[in-house]
Design a protein around this motif. Structure first.
Motif, PDB file in Angstrom:
ATOM      1  N   PRO A 228       0.860  -1.181   0.000  1.00 50.41           N
ATOM      2  CA  PRO A 228       0.000   0.000   0.000  1.00 50.41           C
ATOM      3  C   PRO A 228       0.901   1.238   0.000  1.00 50.41           C
ATOM      4  CG  PRO A 228      -0.588  -1.508   1.789  1.00 50.41           C
ATOM      5  CD  PRO A 228       0.731  -1.957   1.247  1.00 50.41           C
ATOM      6  N   PHE A 229       0.523   2.288  -0.700  1.00 54.45           N
ATOM      7  CA  PHE A 229       1.369   3.480  -0.746  1.00 54.45           C
ATOM      8  C   PHE A 229       1.515   4.113   0.637  1.00 54.45           C
ATOM      9  CE2 PHE A 229       2.416   7.931  -1.937  1.00 54.45           C
ATOM     10  CZ  PHE A 229       3.575   7.650  -2.649  1.00 54.45           C
ATOM     11  N   THR A 230       0.547   3.863   1.514  1.00 54.31           N
ATOM     12  CA  THR A 230       0.648   4.382   2.882  1.00 54.31           C
ATOM     13  C   THR A 230       1.842   3.783   3.612  1.00 54.31           C
ATOM     14  OG1 THR A 230      -1.016   2.725   3.493  1.00 54.31           O
ATOM     15  CG2 THR A 230      -1.777   4.993   3.226  1.00 54.31           C
ATOM     16  N   ASP A 231       2.235   2.546   3.265  1.00 53.90           N
ATOM     17  CA  ASP A 231       3.436   1.955   3.878  1.00 53.90           C
ATOM     18  C   ASP A 231       4.677   2.728   3.460  1.00 53.90           C
ATOM     19  OD1 ASP A 231       2.147   0.024   5.284  1.00 53.90           O
ATOM     20  OD2 ASP A 231       2.657  -1.638   3.953  1.00 53.90           O
ATOM     21  N   TYR A 232       4.753   3.071   2.165  1.00 52.07           N
ATOM     22  CA  TYR A 232       5.904   3.842   1.680  1.00 52.07           C
ATOM     23  C   TYR A 232       5.989   5.181   2.391  1.00 52.07           C
ATOM     24  CZ  TYR A 232       8.796   6.798  -1.237  1.00 52.07           C
ATOM     25  OH  TYR A 232       9.759   7.697  -1.651  1.00 52.07           O
ATOM     26  N   MET A 233       4.842   5.851   2.574  1.00 50.09           N
ATOM     27  CA  MET A 233       4.827   7.189   3.152  1.00 50.09           C
ATOM     28  C   MET A 233       4.975   7.194   4.670  1.00 50.09           C
ATOM     29  SD  MET A 233       4.682   9.435   0.752  1.00 50.09           S
ATOM     30  CE  MET A 233       4.240  10.908   1.684  1.00 50.09           C
ATOM     31  N   GLU A 234       4.355   6.215   5.359  1.00 50.95           N
ATOM     32  CA  GLU A 234       4.301   6.258   6.819  1.00 50.95           C
ATOM     33  C   GLU A 234       5.249   5.276   7.508  1.00 50.95           C
ATOM     34  OE1 GLU A 234       0.266   5.719   7.930  1.00 50.95           O
ATOM     35  OE2 GLU A 234      -0.419   7.526   6.902  1.00 50.95           O
ATOM     36  N   ASN A 235       5.499   4.142   6.872  1.00 48.48           N
ATOM     37  CA  ASN A 235       6.382   3.122   7.448  1.00 48.48           C
ATOM     38  C   ASN A 235       7.360   2.636   6.390  1.00 48.48           C
ATOM     39  OD1 ASN A 235       4.820   2.761  10.091  1.00 48.48           O
ATOM     40  ND2 ASN A 235       3.245   2.287   8.571  1.00 48.48           N
ATOM     41  N   PRO A 236       8.235   3.532   5.895  1.00 48.20           N
ATOM     42  CA  PRO A 236       9.118   3.162   4.783  1.00 48.20           C
ATOM     43  C   PRO A 236      10.041   1.990   5.073  1.00 48.20           C
ATOM     44  CG  PRO A 236       9.788   5.243   5.780  1.00 48.20           C
ATOM     45  CD  PRO A 236       8.437   4.924   6.323  1.00 48.20           C
ATOM     46  N   ASP A 237      10.322   1.744   6.366  1.00 52.18           N
ATOM     47  CA  ASP A 237      11.191   0.611   6.696  1.00 52.18           C
ATOM     48  C   ASP A 237      10.501  -0.735   6.455  1.00 52.18           C
ATOM     49  OD1 ASP A 237       9.471   1.242   8.772  1.00 52.18           O
ATOM     50  OD2 ASP A 237      10.881   0.705  10.360  1.00 52.18           O
ATOM     51  N   LYS A 238       9.180  -0.731   6.241  1.00 49.27           N
ATOM     52  CA  LYS A 238       8.476  -1.962   5.880  1.00 49.27           C
ATOM     53  C   LYS A 238       8.890  -2.450   4.494  1.00 49.27           C
ATOM     54  CE  LYS A 238       4.158  -1.946   8.532  1.00 49.27           C
ATOM     55  NZ  LYS A 238       2.677  -2.002   8.421  1.00 49.27           N
ATOM     56  N   LEU A 239       9.450  -1.530   3.697  1.00 50.09           N
ATOM     57  CA  LEU A 239       9.883  -1.867   2.340  1.00 50.09           C
ATOM     58  C   LEU A 239      11.335  -2.325   2.305  1.00 50.09           C
ATOM     59  CD1 LEU A 239       7.320  -0.024   2.009  1.00 50.09           C
ATOM     60  CD2 LEU A 239       8.274   0.690  -0.176  1.00 50.09           C
ATOM     61  N   ASN A 240      11.951  -2.510   3.470  1.00 50.01           N
ATOM     62  CA  ASN A 240      13.330  -2.995   3.532  1.00 50.01           C
ATOM     63  C   ASN A 240      13.368  -4.503   3.297  1.00 50.01           C
ATOM     64  OD1 ASN A 240      13.958  -0.402   4.257  1.00 50.01           O
ATOM     65  ND2 ASN A 240      14.487  -0.862   6.378  1.00 50.01           N
ATOM     66  N   PHE A 241      14.326  -4.964   2.517  1.00 49.56           N
ATOM     67  CA  PHE A 241      14.491  -6.410   2.339  1.00 49.56           C
ATOM     68  C   PHE A 241      15.859  -6.713   1.731  1.00 49.56           C
ATOM     69  CE2 PHE A 241      12.414  -4.783  -1.480  1.00 49.56           C
ATOM     70  CZ  PHE A 241      13.148  -5.352  -2.513  1.00 49.56           C
ATOM     71  N   ASP A 242      16.238  -7.993   1.815  1.00 48.16           N
ATOM     72  CA  ASP A 242      17.493  -8.486   1.249  1.00 48.16           C
ATOM     73  C   ASP A 242      17.187  -9.518   0.179  1.00 48.16           C
ATOM     74  OD1 ASP A 242      18.995  -7.027   3.143  1.00 48.16           O
ATOM     75  OD2 ASP A 242      18.758  -8.625   4.608  1.00 48.16           O
ATOM     76  N   VAL A 243      18.038  -9.545  -0.839  1.00 52.34           N
ATOM     77  CA  VAL A 243      17.941 -10.559  -1.885  1.00 52.34           C
ATOM     78  C   VAL A 243      19.288 -11.288  -1.954  1.00 52.34           C
ATOM     79  CG1 VAL A 243      17.527 -11.022  -4.334  1.00 52.34           C
ATOM     80  CG2 VAL A 243      16.359  -9.101  -3.223  1.00 52.34           C
TER      81      VAL A 243
END
Length: 247
Positions: A228-243
């Motif tokens: 959800p774009f709200t995750d990018y705006m309010e909780n950007p660390d939710k978009l952290n990940f490793d590959v």
């Protein structure tokens, strides 16, 4: 339509509602690649195109660089803070392509650049928020005034051939100030129906991704993750990940 007027109008479309933003990264064998952010506001055009004014009825197919735009707005840029000017400098090599068809109710905007090393990439939307503060940009008192992409974090990428990492570190001071912002709830409502999609393409097969929602391409060299774009705006660390990649 002048470059800045065109871009400002596109930002209005992109920040109103029902917008899909897709962050693409293509990494080559030698570590070089291409980065882009695609904004699709076609659903808004279809829903409210007639209410967006005469510009929304035009057919536009435009390509320009931010370097051209900055030349057009150099007097206004000179009045910005050194920090804001530094943010804008990061966009200088980005290319903007806008396609809008009033009859077909289509609106697509792509902001892209080539890179020599993925480690040099920054959050393009953060830099765009500085651009919106120019004369004629978003009103500072509106929920969009802080700028599209101003999510109070610093984003970085790393890639060494064995592992790729996307990391957003939240600025706690800015986050605390945002909590006191009376426009925060309105911003949340505006972005609630928008989506942020990550699509990354690598030269090697992927062994595993730390985000369990990642979808793999058939050849396991690409991943897609939707938020959800709200995750990018309010909780950007939710978009952290490793590959991690296969040897």
């Amino acid at each position: 339509m002048k470059l800045y007027k065109l871009l400002s109008f596109c930002f209005v479309l992109a920040t109103l509602t029902s917008c899909t933003l897709t962050e693409n990264i293509y990494v080559n064998d030698n570590g070089t690649g291409k980065f882009s952010v695609d904004m699709d506001g076609s659903s808004l055009m279809a829903m409210a195109g007639d209410q967006l004014g005469p510009d929304a009825k035009k057919n536009i197919d435009s390509t320009f660089t931010f370097k051209q735009l900055f030349e057009e707005k150099k007097d206004s840029i000179a009045k910005l803070s050194p920090e804001a000017q530094k943010e804008l400098k990061k966009l200088e090599n980005f290319v903007v392509n806008t396609k809008m068809n009033g009859e077909k109710k289509e609106f697509l905007m792509t902001i892209s650049t080539d890179f020599k090393n993925v480690n040099e990439l920054q959050d393009a939307l953060q830099s765009l928020s500085a651009l919106q503060k120019l004369e004629g940009g978003a009103n500072a008192s509106s929920p969009l005034g802080k700028g599209l992409g101003d999510n109070n974090s610093k984003l970085s990428y790393s890639y060494d051939g064995k592992k790729f990492t996307r990391t957003a570190v939240i600025d706690k001071d800015k986050l605390a100030a945002k909590a006191k912002d009376s426009t925060a709830d309105m911003s949340k409502m505006i972005f609630a129906s928008s989506t942020y999609i990550i699509k990354y393409h690598f030269p090697k097969k992927i062994k595993k991704v730390s985000n369990p929602n990642a979808l793999f391409s058939e050849d396991r060299k690409s991943i897609t993750i939707q938020y959800p774009f709200t995750d990018y705006m309010e909780n950007p660390d939710k978009l952290n990940f490793d590959v991690e990649f296969e040897k």
